[in-house]
Design a protein around this motif. Sequence first.
Motif, short mmCIF file in Angstrom:
data_model
loop_
_atom_site.label_atom_id
_atom_site.label_comp_id
_atom_site.label_asym_id
_atom_site.label_seq_id
_atom_site.Cartn_x
_atom_site.Cartn_y
_atom_site.Cartn_z
N LEU A 87 0.88 -1.25 -0.07
CA LEU A 87 -0.08 -0.12 0.10
C LEU A 87 0.82 1.17 -0.03
CD1 LEU A 87 -2.88 1.42 0.18
CD2 LEU A 87 -2.46 1.29 2.67
N ASN A 88 1.98 1.19 1.18
CA ASN A 88 2.78 2.50 1.04
C ASN A 88 3.57 2.59 -0.19
OD1 ASN A 88 5.50 3.95 2.19
ND2 ASN A 88 3.66 4.61 3.02
N GLY A 89 4.04 1.51 -1.11
CA GLY A 89 4.73 1.56 -2.01
C GLY A 89 4.10 2.16 -3.19
N THR A 90 2.80 1.68 -3.39
CA THR A 90 1.93 1.94 -4.34
C THR A 90 1.47 3.48 -4.22
OG1 THR A 90 0.93 -0.19 -4.45
CG2 THR A 90 -0.28 1.29 -5.55
N LEU A 91 1.12 3.86 -3.04
CA LEU A 91 0.66 5.21 -3.00
C LEU A 91 2.05 6.18 -2.99
CD1 LEU A 91 -1.25 5.34 0.24
CD2 LEU A 91 -2.26 6.04 -1.81
N SER A 92 3.22 5.73 -2.74
CA SER A 92 4.60 6.66 -3.03
C SER A 92 4.78 6.79 -4.54
CB SER A 92 5.73 6.11 -2.53
OG SER A 92 5.66 6.14 -1.07
N ALA A 93 4.55 5.52 -5.36
CA ALA A 93 4.80 5.44 -6.68
C ALA A 93 3.65 6.15 -7.39
CB ALA A 93 4.57 4.10 -7.14
N ALA A 94 2.42 6.34 -6.96
CA ALA A 94 1.37 6.98 -7.76
C ALA A 94 1.25 8.38 -7.42
CB ALA A 94 0.07 6.31 -7.33
N LEU A 95 1.47 8.87 -6.25
CA LEU A 95 1.08 10.37 -5.76
C LEU A 95 2.58 11.07 -5.88
CD1 LEU A 95 -0.86 9.77 -2.34
CD2 LEU A 95 -1.55 10.37 -4.73
N LYS A 96 3.75 10.39 -5.90
CA LYS A 96 4.95 11.11 -6.11
C LYS A 96 5.09 12.23 -5.09
CE LYS A 96 6.32 9.45 -10.44
NZ LYS A 96 5.02 8.83 -11.18
N PRO A 97 5.12 12.11 -3.74
CA PRO A 97 4.87 13.25 -2.89
C PRO A 97 6.15 14.32 -2.75
CG PRO A 97 5.09 11.28 -1.59
CD PRO A 97 5.10 10.85 -3.15
N ALA A 98 7.14 13.87 -2.93
CA ALA A 98 8.39 14.60 -2.72
C ALA A 98 8.55 15.59 -4.00
CB ALA A 98 9.66 13.58 -2.53
N ILE A 99 9.29 16.62 -3.70
CA ILE A 99 9.56 17.72 -4.60
C ILE A 99 10.66 17.26 -5.64
CG2 ILE A 99 10.69 19.74 -4.98
CD1 ILE A 99 9.43 20.72 -2.12
N LYS A 100 11.63 16.54 -5.18
CA LYS A 100 12.52 15.98 -6.01
C LYS A 100 12.19 14.65 -6.64
CE LYS A 100 16.07 18.35 -3.68
NZ LYS A 100 17.27 18.12 -2.67
#
Length: 150
Positions: free
Chosen positions: A66-79
């Motif tokens: 879930l966390n990996g999918t959210l991170s990949a989909a949302l791309k929350p970091a600026i860089k």
Amino acid sequence: NWQGMKNNSTRMNAWFGFFHGDYKSEYKWWNLIILARQLLLACFISLFYGRLESFQIIGIYSVLILNGTLSAALKPAIKPIDNAAEVVSITVLSINYAVVRQHWVVGQEVIQIIMTVINVLVLLVFFWLISYAKVRKFLSLAKQFSWFNK
């Protein structure tokens, strides 16, 4: 008074900006997601250690996927490199957990070799990504000068 609230907001941002400074404005809360991931993983590992192993495995992998999918989909970091690093680190954590879970199948030495190889490969990928990003930044700065375009 509006001005006082604005000054307080600026002061709070200066004090606590490191919590959300690396994230896009719409994802300032992302550190809470990371904290929740760490707490859930710690709970699944510690509370179900030695009992209800299938529940422990399902819980850990559910949190990681879930966390990996959210991170990949949302791309929350600026860089972009920070987004890639988070996804890669979650993937490596999943692989490490899977390898450790197989300790009863293969010997301890084999596990140590596999873990070392995986982690060294990830380090090499991170170094490559960082150096690639620096080279791209250098080239983009160099293109601004006329001597580079001639």
